[in-house]
Design a protein around this motif. Structure first.
Motif, short mmCIF file in Angstrom:
data_model
loop_
_atom_site.label_atom_id
_atom_site.label_comp_id
_atom_site.label_asym_id
_atom_site.label_seq_id
_atom_site.Cartn_x
_atom_site.Cartn_y
_atom_site.Cartn_z
N LEU A 56 -5.46 -1.00 7.51
CA LEU A 56 -5.82 -0.44 6.20
C LEU A 56 -4.65 0.32 5.59
O LEU A 56 -4.39 0.21 4.39
CB LEU A 56 -7.04 0.48 6.37
N LEU A 57 -3.95 1.09 6.41
CA LEU A 57 -2.80 1.83 5.90
C LEU A 57 -1.66 0.88 5.54
O LEU A 57 -0.95 1.09 4.55
CB LEU A 57 -2.33 2.85 6.93
N GLU A 58 -1.46 -0.16 6.35
CA GLU A 58 -0.44 -1.16 6.01
C GLU A 58 -0.76 -1.82 4.68
O GLU A 58 0.12 -2.06 3.85
CB GLU A 58 -0.34 -2.20 7.12
N ALA A 59 -2.04 -2.15 4.49
CA ALA A 59 -2.44 -2.81 3.24
C ALA A 59 -2.15 -1.92 2.04
O ALA A 59 -1.69 -2.40 0.99
CB ALA A 59 -3.92 -3.16 3.29
N SER A 60 -2.39 -0.62 2.17
CA SER A 60 -2.12 0.28 1.04
C SER A 60 -0.64 0.29 0.71
O SER A 60 -0.26 0.35 -0.47
CB SER A 60 -2.61 1.70 1.36
N GLU A 61 0.23 0.21 1.73
CA GLU A 61 1.67 0.17 1.48
C GLU A 61 2.08 -1.13 0.80
O GLU A 61 2.95 -1.15 -0.07
CB GLU A 61 2.44 0.34 2.78
N LEU A 62 1.47 -2.24 1.23
CA LEU A 62 1.79 -3.53 0.59
C LEU A 62 1.37 -3.53 -0.87
O LEU A 62 2.11 -4.02 -1.74
CB LEU A 62 1.09 -4.66 1.35
N VAL A 63 0.19 -2.99 -1.16
CA VAL A 63 -0.25 -2.90 -2.55
C VAL A 63 0.67 -1.96 -3.32
O VAL A 63 1.01 -2.21 -4.48
CB VAL A 63 -1.71 -2.41 -2.61
N GLY A 64 1.12 -0.89 -2.66
CA GLY A 64 1.98 0.08 -3.31
C GLY A 64 3.31 -0.48 -3.75
O GLY A 64 4.00 0.14 -4.58
N LYS A 65 3.73 -1.63 -3.22
CA LYS A 65 4.97 -2.25 -3.67
C LYS A 65 4.88 -2.68 -5.12
O LYS A 65 5.91 -2.89 -5.78
CB LYS A 65 5.30 -3.46 -2.78
N GLU A 66 3.65 -2.80 -5.63
CA GLU A 66 3.45 -3.16 -7.04
C GLU A 66 3.42 -1.93 -7.94
O GLU A 66 3.13 -2.06 -9.13
CB GLU A 66 2.16 -3.97 -7.20
N GLY A 67 3.68 -0.77 -7.38
CA GLY A 67 3.76 0.43 -8.20
C GLY A 67 2.88 1.54 -7.65
O GLY A 67 1.90 1.30 -6.93
N ASN A 68 3.24 2.76 -8.00
CA ASN A 68 2.50 3.93 -7.53
C ASN A 68 1.05 3.90 -8.00
O ASN A 68 0.13 4.28 -7.27
CB ASN A 68 3.20 5.19 -8.02
N GLN A 69 0.85 3.42 -9.23
CA GLN A 69 -0.50 3.38 -9.76
C GLN A 69 -1.37 2.44 -8.96
O GLN A 69 -2.54 2.72 -8.68
CB GLN A 69 -0.46 2.95 -11.23
N ALA A 70 -0.81 1.29 -8.54
CA ALA A 70 -1.57 0.32 -7.75
C ALA A 70 -1.96 0.92 -6.40
O ALA A 70 -3.07 0.69 -5.91
CB ALA A 70 -0.73 -0.95 -7.56
N PHE A 71 -1.05 1.71 -5.81
CA PHE A 71 -1.36 2.33 -4.51
C PHE A 71 -2.57 3.24 -4.64
O PHE A 71 -3.51 3.17 -3.84
CB PHE A 71 -0.14 3.12 -4.04
#
Length: 1636
Positions: A56-71
């Protein structure tokens, strides 16, 4: 125990085969020749050094690569879900994938899925673990008085272990100098800060990668860092509290995701998924190479010991029966049949191999699934070569391949994604995923702009402009004064004007004397500064010595330049000064001589001033005094018979030449060189102050090939004015290093597509300023002025932008965005800010706004007036001034009057400014920062500001570099979902800005190749997918090592993304040997990611099925360049795998471990060479010295082992910090920095580049003193050697010692001394050796015993860790304790820039010699290399203490008294005889390394240079470790040891055996006798030593096995998924059994 359990856990099968598939398997087994029950398999896995991280934490980091707002959207959407009950890992994984896919978009969803299974973001979570550990170590100890770390056991992994929940709290908040545990403490603190206006505590350090909650408060606010995990109850409550406080502007809220162990509160099932003890990695290759068994090198004592229970054997047998058949088509199955039924035959004649490459291509292109068939062929080639060679070749395939090979060399491999070329030799899955993620992310952003997909694909294929140093400054003007003219001056009349002579061969550095002004070297100098005046002496010297350049100068006055800068570039606005300007005076004197005499006299005068300064010994820091200039001026005039005093007074008091001086200084200001003097302009190329010494010759050599090319192609002939040609074709009238010289990695880009597509209200409201009359024209360049108009620099930046517009800007427009630092006071009361907001964003009368604002800026009163609400009279006064000016300039008075006086309108202005500041904060700008953002490229205005000419330069450079091709495509677009009345010039200009910003923000290579010139009809695989945003171009030799690596990546892309392919095959022609002699597997996860019971798979593994049982194989891992791996679990000898020895067992297994992620880099002196020998250390804030290294002279290379985390790289205390600082503010002084932050957050490790600067006054000192000549070594005595060593040892001793105890922290006994240690006295003898395979490890133990038994001195052994087996590493700590020695395991990753060896044995040889200066700790001053198969008969202390006469190396020459071997002594004939010139050829089995002299003399750097030049020739360096030092001994001198120090039967006669101090078991090229037979026959004591070592090993391993059996009884076995992937990467394991 851990390793035994490791194998027991590695069992299980993903799911039962269906009935049909099982029936097919049985059918295949019956049909196949040979018994399928006899087939042998090999399994390989690689585990992470760290415990598994939550998915779950890894997934949040992967999503966060698309921007802080996405994270944050992912975080809050997950918390909004009601996930109740116990979910299986499979359900959790599915839920995580669905959430992530919704946020990243459909194009990135497959990549998100695969990246999650690959555990791509796991290192980032480990980085947060390190920060969490640091937080607890710093603050919890004060609270609990406990130590978090034992300092004796700290290494780069212990500081990154998952922290234990403090006091059972799963979350904690770090605030300043303390931490808050629990919700109640957090609430108390939030109440506390509510009563304070800003932070008064020590603030926590915030990093670029931190997740800062959107809209957090400004710089002065409190900082709260939440450590915790999404999915825990404490996170949900504490996040809510901090989020609300952040929204209210009370603090900056930062979240660092970490799930500590030992949480006292319940944790959601999905929050724990993936957080297992052992995590297996993917993304690497494994090869089983066929081994050359010319000399039989297999241990004959291969007996299996330990746990051999019937239960264990049965488990292994059951696993081996479960053969997996992957989902492949019928054609590939045919090859599988062949693999099951064929044995390997590597004896082929040339005729059979000649067309093998073409036949392979033919087979691939006619397959229904070419990629998978290519993978089957090149990964199982030794078994398929027979069938391939028997096929009939279609001549059309061969003809097309040969046609293509006219344009590309046979066997060449190329790889490109959307046109961006990638080096296939170093390509890894992590780099490829980052590249593709960048492409798909850009595609997604552009798609939001309603752009048709076909044009998006066209945009993605645009290649970035190549980086170039070709910027030329057009300095042509009347202010250049040349001393010579090669075309006209009489002194050059004997030179020939033939330009073709420049094309003639010449020695390096040899000058061409051609009567043509080819090189124009113009210096910009202030003659009143002594260091700059000295350049005139250099110019005169060059001219007098016929250097073929035209030399000139442009003079400036530093005082006048400062005045011009203060006036904003307006020369006419400079007030007259009463202060004496010596620069002006000297330049006027120069002009007098130039106009009244000649140019030679004028330059001669300057030269005489310089000579006078040298006579008076005045320092370079003091400006030239007027009296010195006057004295020389009068002397020259008197020598010419002039009335000196009268002329001088007239010149000093008059204005004859002063205007020229001012104009010249103004000219330099306009060129942008006001901060760049002195500098050199070589045909317009700019060389700055730091490069000025000897710059002319260097610049001429750099310019030579460009001129040669132009002459060759006829672009320059005798009539061509070279300077005019260069500057008229590519010259610019302005130079700004921030714009033109910054490296790509130093540039900052922001993507603007999303805010444009989402119609952010800041952008929809923004009105652009244009050159009056061009408001309706298309403007491809958009400059955003991000300004704080309450500060002078912001006002000046706006002034210059308006001047740029009024100067006729045709390609650019200006948008003003306010970024006020102090929002509380400025916007409400600054009349000027309000007026700018109102007029700049007014949609009416746009042509009038720019002139109005430009005139408004001339009124200082209005600009600096702050109005209070009570100052009505002042308010009315200044408002009236503004309104009058507006009316005068044609603006609407009523509109402005209402807006300026209405309180509601004022508040709306305030809100607008606040929104703009928040918008800029999202782009990464701090409040109050002035910046220019040009089509997404950010230029921070620190310490200065752009002038109008800089904006013009931006228009030119940015347009040509990256905007022009985007504009051309956007102009072509047929917009489908846009109304016709929307297609305005502003719409298109904004789209060009958005697209070019997103395109530039991606990181990819600017290198490209035109693949379309290669034919792709008969010998290529082409597939176009209309919906695909990814297009892969490749040129592949399918039967090459690179082809083996590329093919599984292509299959992977095909499985997950379905891209377009254009793959042209390029096999070698006329093969004479088998091109591939190995089996290869690439290990990646399957699509499911879970086991049959719903549990998460621990990770992928690699399976080699049906391997040849009787052939000897050797295993190698092909890992990413940043990985260091080592085997940790292996029953059998991985260097000599013979599968038939498995007997009834069918599968052999091995587990490797990721030991380190490598930090590499390049360090240079600023604008100079590498600082060879510079010491660097790296660690954390609490533990600053965990690893160390030195900088090589080779490319300034450096390397250190690290793990994921935030590290501090710094110059080591001592000599390094005495001489250097890092480049940057305060460089070269005590204020200069000596530390640099290094963040390792991915599996790619980290590449760092930085420069260092010598401290002031120490510019001429060297880090190390180098003696290059052989003569320097001949007469040196021991005393002198000690004296020379003192300086080096002094700085080496500044390092914390790494030598006395082993640093392999994974084992408690890695460096144990005992037994006999207390009886040993004297200096420690350091012995270095390397071994690979069980046989050589057996020899190594015997060698160690022979050393220990023949000396009473302490002994420390150094072993290269890379190739040692797990068994040896298990035994060696106990052996050290038993026999009383110390040891250390060292390693070094092969640098990417150094030519690589492919054979394992040659790699081992290379490690013996290539990295001696960097592989050992800097405190070690001497080491002796002893071959593993050597037996020592003397005290090695005698050799250790020997005086080797100042040489860095000492070897024993080959014996020459065994006459039977005369025919094999190659060094006595041919090349070697000529090269050695009487010097001996030495044997490499034993040598001494004086590491002090080795590092001082740059021996390692020299050896690597020789290696790089020789190793690319396959016929050189046959015996690499031996040939290299012998070849280089002219430059790296060798001391020849007495002959008795090394005896071997092959080369030495038996008559000298009795005197031998060591005996080496050399290979005998005549008899090829196996090592073991020779050892027993030659060395009398060898059997006894062997027996002693074997008995000791057996005792240790049997003891450990008994412990493991007892300990493992209650343990529950764990089932590991066997990943179902196309390359059979499946894992079948057997019990871990100790082996002798």
């Amino acid at each position: 125990m851990a390793r035994l359990l490791e194998f027991r856990r590695l069992k299980g099968w993903r799911e039962m085969l269906s009935g049909a598939l099982l029936a097919l398997l049985l059918l295949l087994a019956n049909v196949a020749e040979g018994n399928a029950q006899q087939s042998k398999n090999v399994n390989v896995a690689t585990r992470a050094k760290w415990a598994g991280t939550p998915l779950l934490l890894e997934a949040s980091e992967l999503v966060g690569k698309e921007g802080n707002q996405a994270f944050w959207t992912f975080v809050e959407s997950w918390m909004a879900e009601d996930i109740s009950g116990e979910l299986s890992d499979e359900k959790c994984l599915q839920h995580i994938l669905e959430k992530g896919a919704d946020l990243v978009g459909s194009s990135l969803a497959p990549l998100f899925h695969f990246s999650l299974l690959l555990r791509f973001a796991s290192p980032k979570i480990v980085l947060y673990r390190q920060l969490a550990q640091q937080s607890l170590s710093e603050h919890l100890s004060e609270r609990t008085h406990l130590k978090i770390h034992d300092p004796a056991k700290v290494d780069q992994w212990s500081v990154s272990k998952n922290p234990v929940a403090p006091e059972g709290q799963c979350c904690w908040v770090e605030v300043g100098s303390r931490i808050l545990l629990g919700e109640s403490e957090l609430k108390e603190w939030l109440q506390f800060i509510q009563e304070r206006s800003h932070a008064q505590e020590d603030e926590a350090e915030v990093y670029e990668f931190d997740h800062i909650y959107p809209g957090s408060a400004g710089d002065k606010a409190f900082v709260a860092i939440l450590y915790g995990a999404l999915g825990t109850t404490c996170f949900k409550s504490q996040h809510s509290l901090l989020r609300n406080a952040s929204i209210q502007g009370r603090l900056n809220y930062i979240y660092r995701p970490v799930l500590p162990t030992g949480c006292g509160l319940p944790v959601d099932t999905c929050a724990q998924a993936g957080a297992v003890d052992t995590m297996y990695l993917g993304g690497y290759g494994v090869e089983l190479a066929l081994k050359n068994m010319e000399y039989r090198a297999i241990d004959d004592s291969e007996e299996k010991k330990g746990d051999s229970s019937e239960e264990a054997e049965a488990e292994a047998g059951n696993l081996s029966e479960e053969e997996q058949i992957p989902e492949v088509d019928g054609e590939v199955m045919t090859f599988r049949d062949h693999l099951l039924s064929s044995e390997i035959d590597d004896k082929y004649n040339v005729a059979e191999l000649k067309d093998l490459g073409y036949l392979t291509v033919q087979r691939i292109i006619h397959a229904s699934d070419p990629l998978r068939l290519m993978q089957e062929i090149n990964q199982n080639f030794p078994k398929l070569v027979s069938e391939l060679s028997r096929a009939q070749l279609n001549s059309t395939v061969k003809e097309e391949v040969m046609q293509n090979q006219r344009m590309i060399p046979p066997g060449k491999n190329l790889f490109a994604v959307n046109g961006a070329l990638v080096n296939p030799d170093v390509l890894d899955i992590f780099s490829l995923l980052e590249l593709i993620e960048g492409e798909l992310s850009v595609a997604g952003k552009i798609a939001q702009l309603k752009m048709p997909p076909k044009y998006i694909r066209k945009l993605l294929k645009l290649t970035d402009a190549r980086e170039s140093n070709e910027f030329r400054l057009d300095f042509r003007s009347e202010h250049v004064y040349y001393l010579n003219n090669i075309e006209e001056d009489l002194m050059y009349r004997r030179w020939r004007p033939n330009l073709n002579e420049i094309l003639m061969p010449a020695y390096p550095g040899q000058m061409r004397y051609i009567r043509k002004n080819l090189y124009h070297a113009v210096y910009v100098i202030d003659p009143a500064l002594p260091d700059q005046l000295k350049l005139v002496e250099t110019i005169v010297y060059y001219v007098q010595n016929n250097v073929p350049m035209r030399f000139g100068v442009i003079f400036i006055s530093s005082k006048q330049l400062k005045a011009i800068e203060s006036s904003g570039g307006d020369v006419s606005a400079i007030p007259e000064s009463d202060q004496e300007d010596v620069s002006e005076l000297i330049i006027c004197m120069f002009h007098y001589f130039r106009e009244n005499m000649d140019i030679q006299t004028a330059f001669g005068f300057l030269n005489l001033v310089n000579e006078e300064l040298e006579k008076r010994e005045e320092g370079d820091d003091e400006p030239v005094s007027a009296s010195v200039a006057e004295s020389v001026f009068i002397d020259v005039l008197r020598a010419k018979g002039k009335s000196a005093q009268t002329i001088f007074q007239s010149l000093k008091e008059g204005d004859d030449f002063k205007e020229k001086v001012l104009e010249s200084s103004g000219f330099i200001y306009k060129l942008g060189l006001s901060q760049m003097h002195p500098c050199l302009l070589m045909n317009g190329l700019v060389y700055g102050p730091s490069q000025i010494q000897n710059a002319a010759i260097m610049a001429m050599n750099e310019e030579l090939p460009k001129i040669q090319e132009a002459v060759y192609y006829g672009r320059i002939n005798y009539r061509t004015d070279v300077l005019d040609k260069f500057l008229s074709e590519g010259g610019q009238r302005r130079y700004n290093p921030q714009i033109v010289s910054s490296k790509k990695e130093d540039r900052t880009y922001v993507s603007l597509s999303s805010p444009v597509a989402k119609e952010d209200k800041v952008l929809t409201r923004l009105q652009y300023l244009h050159h009056p009359g061009t408001e309706d024209d298309l403007k491809p360049l958009t400059h955003w002025l991000c300004v704080d108009l309450s500060e002078d620099n912001g006002i000046r930046l706006l002034q210059q932008a308006l001047r740029y517009l009024m100067g006729g800007a045709e390609q650019g427009r200006i948008g003003v965005l306010h970024n006020l630092k102090n929002l509380e006071s400025s916007p409400s009361y600054s009349l000027f800010v309000q007026v700018v907001v109102l007029t700049a964003n007014s949609p009416s009368r746009r042509a009038k706004v720019v002139p109005f604002l430009q005139k408004l800026l001339l009124n200082e009163e209005i600009i600096h007036t702050n109005l209070a609400d009570s100052d009505l009279s002042l308010e009315n006064k200044y408002v009236k001034l503004v309104l009058d000016l507006a009316e005068e300039m044609g603006l609407k008075r009523d509109y402005l009057e209402h807006a300026l006086l209405d309180p509601v309108r004022r508040q709306s202005i305030r809100d607008q400014i606040s929104e703009e500041r928040v918008f800029l904060a999202r782009l990464g700008l701090k409040a109050g920062a002035n910046a220019v953002i040009t089509n997404g490229r950010v230029f921070y205005q620190q310490g200065g500001y752009f002038v109008a000419e800089d904006f013009t330069l931006l228009d030119t450079t940015e347009y040509e570099r990256r905007v022009k091709p985007v504009e051309e495509i956007i102009q072509e677009i047929e917009w489908e979902h846009v109304e016709a009345d929307e297609l305005t010039s502003e719409f298109l200009s904004t789209r060009i800005m958005a697209v070019s910003s997103s395109m530039s923000a991606r990181t990819r290579s600017s290198d490209s190749v035109n693949f379309q010139i290669l034919k792709a009809e008969k010998s290529a695989f082409v597939r176009e997918v209309d919906a695909a945003y990814i297009h892969v171009d490749a040129v592949i030799d399918p039967l090459s090592g690179t082809g083996q690596k590329i093919t599984p990546l292509l299959v992977l892309l095909d499985d997950w993304l379905k891209p377009s392919f254009r793959i042209v095959f390029n096999p070698m022609n006329s093969l004479q040997d088998l091109p591939l002699k190995n089996f290869y597997r690439y290990v990646v996860p399957s699509k499911s990611g879970t086991l049959s019971d719903g549990a998460l798979s621990p990770g992928p593994v690699g399976l080699f099925s049906n391997m040849p049982p009787s052939r000897t194989l050797t295993m190698n891992l092909d890992v990413p360049e940043s990985w260091l791996v080592e085997p940790v679990v292996a029953v059998y000898d991985l260097d000599n795998i013979v599968l038939e020895k498995l007997k009834n067992e069918r599968t052999m297994s091995a587990i490797f471990e990721l030991e380190a992620l490598v930090v590499t880099g390049h360090c240079y002196e600023k604008d100079g060479d590498p600082p060879r020998g510079l010491q660097l250390i790296m660690g954390t804030k609490l533990h600053p010295h965990l690893v160390d290294t030195i900088v090589m002279a080779n490319l300034g290379y450096l390397q250190m082992k690290a793990g994921p985390g935030v590290w501090t790289l710094q110059l080591a205390p001592g000599r390094s910090t005495e001489l250097y600082t890092l480049e940057g503010p305060g460089e070269g002084t005590d204020a200069g920095s000596i530390t640099k932050r290094v963040v390792v957050e991915s599996f790619k490790g980290k590449l760092v580049r930085f420069e260092v600067v010598k401290r002031l006054g120490k510019e001429d000192q060297q880090m190390l003193e180098v003696n290059d000549g052989i003569e320097d070594y001949e007469d040196i005595n021991a005393g002198n050697e000690k004296e020379e060593s003192k300086g080096f040892l002094k700085w080496a001793s500044d390092f914390l010692s790494r030598g006395n105890k082993a640093k392999d922290q994974g084992r408690e006994l890695d460096s144990v001394s005992g037994g006999q240690t207390n009886q040993r006295r004297g200096e420690t003898i350091n012995i270095f050796s390397i071994a690979s395979g069980h046989l050589y490890e057996r020899f190594l133990k015997i060698m160690m015993l022979s050393v220990i038994k023949n000396t009473n001195r302490p002994v420390k052994f150094w072993f290269i860790k890379n190739y040692l087996s797990p068994q040896f590493k298990d035994v060696i700590p106990h052996m050290a304790k038993e026999y009383g020695f110390e040891y250390d395991l060292v390693t070094y990753k092969w640098p990417t820039w150094l030519h690589k060896q492919t054979e394992k044995q040659r790699i081992i040889w290379a490690y013996k010699i290539l990295f001696l200066d960097v592989i050992f700790p800097l405190s070690l001053k001497k080491v002796i290399f002893v071959d593993a198969d050597q037996i020592v008969r003397a005290d090695m202390g005698e050799l250790y203490d020997m005086d080797i006469k100042g040489r860095p190396l000492a070897y024993t020459p080959f014996c020459d008294n065994n006459k039977e071997m005369d025919g094999y002594r190659f060094w006595n004939q041919g090349f070697w005889k000529d090269h050695l010139r009487g010097r001996p050829y030495h044997i490499s089995a034993l040598y001494v390394v004086d590491l002090v002299k080795f590092r001082q003399s740059a021996a390692g750097d020299n050896l690597r240079v020789f290696y790089e030049s020789l190793s690319k020739d396959p016929n050189s360096l046959s015996n690499l470790d031996q040939d290299l030092p012998n070849y280089a001994q002219h430059n790296v001198p060798i001391f020849s040891l007495p002959q008795q120090w090394l005896w071997c039967e092959s080369w030495c006669g038996n008559g000298t055996k009795a005197q031998a101090k060591t005996i080496d078991l050399c290979n005998n090229p005549q008899t090829k006798e196996p090592k073991l037979e020779g050892a027993r026959r030659i060395v009398a004591e060898w059997p006894a030593l062997d027996e002693e070592a074997r008995q000791f090993t057996a005792r240790i391993l049997e003891s450990r096995t008994r412990e493991q059996e007892v300990d493992s009884l209650p343990k529950k076995q764990f089932q590991l998924n066997l990943e179902n992937i196309g390359d059979e990467s499946n894992f079948v394991d057997l019990e871990s059994k100790a082996e002798l």
